[in-house]
Design an enzyme around this catalytic site. Structure first.
Site, short mmCIF file in Angstrom:
data_model
loop_
_atom_site.label_atom_id
_atom_site.label_comp_id
_atom_site.label_asym_id
_atom_site.label_seq_id
_atom_site.Cartn_x
_atom_site.Cartn_y
_atom_site.Cartn_z
N SER A 90 -4.04 -7.59 -12.53
CA SER A 90 -3.79 -7.65 -14.12
C SER A 90 -2.40 -7.48 -14.31
O SER A 90 -1.98 -7.69 -15.47
CB SER A 90 -4.54 -6.35 -14.70
OG SER A 90 -3.81 -5.03 -14.27
N GLY A 91 -1.68 -6.97 -13.32
CA GLY A 91 -0.15 -6.65 -13.69
C GLY A 91 0.06 -5.20 -13.98
O GLY A 91 1.13 -4.72 -13.89
N GLY A 92 -0.97 -4.70 -14.10
CA GLY A 92 -0.85 -3.24 -14.52
C GLY A 92 -0.13 -2.36 -13.12
O GLY A 92 0.91 -1.86 -13.71
N PHE A 93 -0.78 -2.62 -12.12
CA PHE A 93 -0.16 -1.79 -10.96
C PHE A 93 1.26 -1.94 -10.97
O PHE A 93 2.16 -1.21 -10.74
CB PHE A 93 -0.79 -2.31 -9.73
CG PHE A 93 -0.45 -1.39 -8.56
CD1 PHE A 93 -1.02 -0.11 -8.45
CD2 PHE A 93 0.27 -1.83 -7.74
CE1 PHE A 93 -0.52 0.61 -7.12
CE2 PHE A 93 0.90 -1.15 -6.40
CZ PHE A 93 0.39 0.20 -6.29
N GLN A 194 -11.00 4.40 -12.95
CA GLN A 194 -9.75 5.09 -12.82
C GLN A 194 -10.15 6.55 -12.90
O GLN A 194 -11.57 6.69 -13.29
CB GLN A 194 -8.53 4.70 -13.71
CG GLN A 194 -8.14 3.26 -13.51
CD GLN A 194 -7.28 3.08 -12.32
OE1 GLN A 194 -6.81 4.21 -11.51
NE2 GLN A 194 -6.62 2.03 -12.05
N GLY A 221 -6.46 2.85 -8.46
CA GLY A 221 -5.82 3.96 -8.50
C GLY A 221 -5.87 4.87 -7.18
O GLY A 221 -5.67 5.96 -7.21
N CYS A 314 -1.89 -16.25 19.37
CA CYS A 314 -2.20 -15.77 20.70
C CYS A 314 -2.90 -17.08 21.66
O CYS A 314 -2.79 -17.16 22.59
CB CYS A 314 -3.57 -14.97 20.60
SG CYS A 314 -2.87 -13.32 19.95
N HIS A 340 -1.30 -13.72 13.06
CA HIS A 340 -2.03 -13.11 14.03
C HIS A 340 -2.72 -11.88 13.19
O HIS A 340 -4.06 -11.63 13.10
CB HIS A 340 -1.38 -12.31 15.14
CG HIS A 340 -2.24 -11.33 15.98
ND1 HIS A 340 -3.06 -11.74 16.64
CD2 HIS A 340 -2.31 -9.99 15.84
CE1 HIS A 340 -3.67 -10.66 17.24
NE2 HIS A 340 -3.23 -9.77 16.83
#
Lengths: 378, 378
Positions: A90-93, A194, A221, A314, A340
């Site tokens: 959301s952009g909130g973080f 939250q 959160g 690998c 990897h």
């Protein structure tokens, strides 16, 4: 549409059908912050490493190149040439962790761009509008990710406001999805629980958001400074209050061990920057634990990072070669390690799904956790 | 074995057969300095972009990870997982351009590592030993690449010494190729014509090295500061004195226009860092000229870098997307541009070969040079 195929204890094996295809869960979403996975990984590489969903960041794409430009170019799927599901946060973080000088009001948040410092306002409506412009498969509700050590009173106020923001998100998304020129009229919305480490606040919040009948629910959160035990305790207490017939997403988590434990607590969506960030630093995952390729003992090691691994690294290159590239600061070293690590995470989820299907998840988890400690014990 | 299939004016269309496969010439060698092409390009990418020969740098691999380690790991082909031809330079150019505090004597050169400053001695025997440890398909003779503006006396002395070094290289390689544990007992040796812009010195040197019956001959010490016209003048004068029945390699050259002009003067091997270096800076080649993707006009440009281009970038991504990646400093932007540029160079050579085969090289060259100026004229 979310359909549970099998449960094993609290672990769920399900299918989530979207307009961009069906996702088999539990699933690990591969993080491509600015519409590309860091480490020179292209969408054309993702088939080969088993990626089901890509995750991009709303805040980053809003500031560069701009969500309106991406809409003009036909949306994020077309922009990055990827036709499978995309989840946007959301952009909130980022607003609460990355941007400068923020000011929170009922309407939303005013903050400064981390790129050029210009002032940006983002509230629930703006977040939905940006995500609608991006046209992702799943949009996340705009929430406040409160500081890990915030007190009870702060958290309660924050959660109440986040709930009001969620109602506004739902309303705005319905409006946007009905517009004639919307990129993805079937865009889905996940709400976010939250409440810090206050289980009663989280449970109350979970009950209230469950009533909104959203497409999925996240636990947010967490993994922001609390211990693993505190996180598992929150999941033990809160997940039962989120709808069992909807996907449950644990945001920003985590290590392979975190994922194994959280699946066992009913989580089926994950995302984390660990595999790509660690890969860029030469830290690579194996079923026997994580190894650091900068270690001198790999200088003449002709084995692949992990014997039997089917990843593009690998299958073609030795630890000695990849170590040389990393030491010489060649980008190719980072790319090979990231490919990897993402392959490892994506296939850990494949193994998790098989174990749930076959009703042997508890034993699988114990064995996997035990094996992961092999290198630590050497 | 070098076999001329067709000539057109002085341009040669030939096949060069090596123990690692046959090379169609004229050819552009793709530069992977430290056993990897800069820009996160792996050997597994090279098939797709049309690479025939990879070029690695002896000096760089000697200082890191060390040629003895590469020999222990089975040689450079195995180390980087590439079974087609590899050419290694002699280390001479880097010793004279990159390393610190060098001291030239008849025996060889003492200099400091550019990584940790430790003292290294390299003479003809050491260069051959390192290249033998790497096990490349073609080794280059150890020479002095004299400064562009050195005077006649310096150049004459330098060329005389370089000739004596070449005799020692030939002798040492014969010895190394006959050892039981040598990585590539069929390793070939190319001699290098030097002489700055003094045509008489270069011609005399060309005649003398031609008598040594080596596997191929290079023109070195060009593209180091002289004008394009001076370079073409050297080629006009010197190439006729190098064996026509051996491959002729113009070291470190150059732009697409340089290549078109030099093929017309009898050159059939090229190498240059331009496509990868320019790609990493967002400068990409098209048949209509070079464009800078950072230019704002590409912000919403949905076209590929070049219409009709078959490279992994143009087949999947727009100028707008690649520009966004470059602006956001995502490694993927560099990788895509480098892949495009190498594809462009490799396929320019394909077109050059077809034009020579069909006896229309002069017209092809004029048309290609004219088209390349399109963007400059806009």
């Amino acid at each position: 549409m979310y359909k549970i195929l099998k449960t094993d204890g609290r672990a769920k094996r399900a299918e989530f059908t979207t307009v961009h295809g069906t996702v088999q869960t539990p699933v690990f979403m591969n993080v491509g912050t600015v519409a590309a996975i860091k480490g020179a990984v292209a969408t054309t590489d993702l088939q080969q490493i088993g990626t089901q969903i890509e995750l991009s960041n709303t805040y980053h794409l809003h500031v560069r190149p701009g969500d309106k430009i991406i809409k003009q170019l036909g949306g994020l799927h077309k922009f990055m040439n990827w036709d499978k599901p995309i989840l946007t946060d959301s952009g909130g973080f980022q607003v609460f962790s990355l941007a400068g000088l923020r000011k929170i009001k009922e309407e939303g948040v005013t903050f400064q761009s981390h790129i050029d410092g210009h002032k940006i306002f983002m509230g629930p409506e703006e977040s939905m509008q940006i995500q609608s412009n991006l046209g992702s498969t799943i949009a996340m509700a705009f929430d406040e990710c409160a500081p890990a050590k915030a007190d009870r009173k702060y958290i309660q106020n924050s959660v109440d406001r986040t709930y009001r923001w969620l109602e506004r998100c739902k309303k705005e998304m319905a409006r946007l999805n009905s517009l004639p020129d919307t990129v993805n009229p079937d865009q889905m919305l996940f709400g976010i629980d939250q409440g810090g480490v206050f289980n009663d606040i989280r449970i109350d919040h979970a009950k209230r958001i469950s009533e909104l009948d959203l497409d999925g629910y996240a636990v947010g959160g967490l993994a922001v400074g609390e211990t693993h035990e505190e996180m598992y305790d929150v999941l033990d207490n809160v997940v039962p209050y989120l709808p069992q017939d909807k996907p449950t997403y644990l945001m920003g988590v985590g290590t392979p061990a975190n994922i194994l434990e959280s699946v066992d607590r009913g989580i089926d969506f994950f995302d984390c920057v660990y595999p790509s960030r660690n890969g860029r630093h030469g830290h690579v995952y194996t079923k026997f634990g994580k190894i650091n390729l900068f270690n001198a003992k790999y200088e003449t090691d002709t084995a692949p990072i992990e014997e039997g691994c089917g990843c593009p690294c690998c299958q073609n290159y030795s630890r000695a070669y990849v170590r040389h590239l990393l030491k010489a600061k060649e980008m190719l070293g980072m790319r090979l390690c990231v490919l990897h690590n993402l392959y490892y995470y994506n296939h850990l989820m494949t193994d998790i799904r098989a174990a749930i299907e076959e009703g042997r998840y508890a034993g699988f988890k114990e064995e996997a956790l035990y094996q992961m400690k092999t290198y630590d014990k050497q």
